[in-house]
Design an enzyme around this catalytic site. Structure first.
Site, short mmCIF file in Angstrom:
data_model
loop_
_atom_site.label_atom_id
_atom_site.label_comp_id
_atom_site.label_asym_id
_atom_site.label_seq_id
_atom_site.Cartn_x
_atom_site.Cartn_y
_atom_site.Cartn_z
N SER A 41 0.83 -1.21 0.00
CA SER A 41 0.00 0.00 0.00
C SER A 41 0.86 1.26 0.00
O SER A 41 2.00 1.26 0.47
CB SER A 41 -0.91 0.02 1.23
OG SER A 41 -1.78 -1.08 1.23
N1 SAH Z 1 -1.05 -4.50 4.12
C1 SAH Z 1 -0.43 -4.89 2.89
C2 SAH Z 1 -1.36 -4.62 1.72
C3 SAH Z 1 -1.23 -5.69 0.68
S1 SAH Z 1 -2.48 -5.64 -0.58
C4 SAH Z 1 0.90 -4.20 2.70
O1 SAH Z 1 1.15 -3.19 3.37
O2 SAH Z 1 1.71 -4.68 1.91
C5 SAH Z 1 -3.79 -6.61 0.11
C6 SAH Z 1 -3.48 -8.02 0.50
O3 SAH Z 1 -4.70 -8.64 0.86
C7 SAH Z 1 -2.88 -8.88 -0.61
O4 SAH Z 1 -1.66 -9.42 -0.18
C8 SAH Z 1 -3.93 -9.95 -0.87
O5 SAH Z 1 -3.39 -11.20 -1.22
C9 SAH Z 1 -4.64 -10.01 0.48
N2 SAH Z 1 -5.99 -10.57 0.42
C10 SAH Z 1 -6.94 -10.42 -0.55
N3 SAH Z 1 -8.06 -11.09 -0.23
C11 SAH Z 1 -7.83 -11.68 0.99
C12 SAH Z 1 -8.60 -12.51 1.85
N4 SAH Z 1 -9.84 -12.88 1.54
N5 SAH Z 1 -8.04 -12.92 3.02
C13 SAH Z 1 -6.77 -12.55 3.36
N6 SAH Z 1 -5.99 -11.77 2.59
C14 SAH Z 1 -6.51 -11.33 1.41
#
Ligand code: SAH
Length: 219
Positions: A66
């Site tokens: 993010s």
């Molecule tokens: N907080 C992270 C944001 C990553 S983007 C950072 O700072 O890097 C969002 C993440 O949510 C992705 O890695 C994706 O794989 C995960 N995601 C999507 N759907 C999900 C679900 N149902 N359960 C758990 N994780 C999920």
């Protein structure tokens, strides 16, 4: 000093802190955490020179780390207090996880992409961060570890998952971007003593989708 973190990186981080402060982040604790965490170590090598720009970047498996401003904004809304039990949905790179830990939270984080779960587990361990990490479906939360003081969702959700509401303490907060399509509305939900949710809308953001697959665990 953390291996792989140079004075150059630290200087770039200071500038990043000034940038997000200029965009309206006020919490000293959040700004301090952003100033401390070596974001470049959470990104693929190919993007190292972009690590301290206020932008989201690819981290593999079609996901992104993010934007720092977004991480700071969500963290500020969560009002983390030392010792708070925080559930994070979407571990991804682990950067938001690290910010929550720097704020003094006990973090439980769920990721559904195995590749990212494995990779981030190793990285956070190397950086001496000790969250509880789970490979699974965030829509369901973590019933065995509930209730939580705070819940943060870091992917765009089509709706507010009811399991997450159930797993929030009364007086607790959920910060979640809601909406299908390109942009989501950031929502802050506070659970009253009688279990009712008080909702505040906090503007438009862009996230990768929170993927739903109801029988995910049985596959
Ligand atoms: N907080 C992270 C944001 C990553 S983007 C950072 O700072 O890097 C969002 C993440 O949510 C992705 O890695 C994706 O794989 C995960 N995601 C999507 N759907 C999900 C679900 N149902 N359960 C758990 N994780 C999920």
């Amino acid at each position: 000093m953390i291996p792989g973190d140079t004075y150059k990186h630290q200087g770039l981080r200071k500038k990043l802190v000034e940038t997000i402060k200029g965009k309206g982040i006020n919490s000293d604790n959040v700004l301090e955490a952003i100033g401390k965490i070596p974001r470049h170590l959470f990104m693929d090598n190919a993007f190292l020179q972009f690590a301290y720009q206020d932008k989201a970047f690819p981290i593999g498996s079609g996901q992104t780390i993010s934007q720092p401003y977004t991480v700071a904004f969500q963290s500020e809304l969560l009002e983390v207090k030392k010792g708070d039990k925080v559930l994070e949905i979407g571990t991804g790179s682990g950067y938001q996880t690290a910010v929550l830990l720097e704020l003094g939270a006990r973090v439980f984080s769920i990721e559904r992409q195995k590749y990212l779960f494995d990779k981030t587990k190793v990285l956070l361990g190397q950086l001496n961060y000790r969250p509880r990490l789970f490979y699974g479906d965030g829509y369901k939360g973590l019933p065995p570890h509930a209730p939580f003081d705070k819940i943060i969702v870091t992917a765009g959700a089509p709706y507010l998952p009811s399991d997450l509401i159930d797993q929030l303490k009364s007086g607790g907060r959920i910060v979640i971007p809601i909406g299908e399509g390109d942009t989501q509305k950031m929502k802050l939900l506070i659970k009253n003593e009688d279990g009712q949710l008080q909702e505040t809308e906090m503007g438009d953001f862009k996230f990768v989708p929170l993927l739903e697959n109801k029988d995910w665990k049985s596959r």
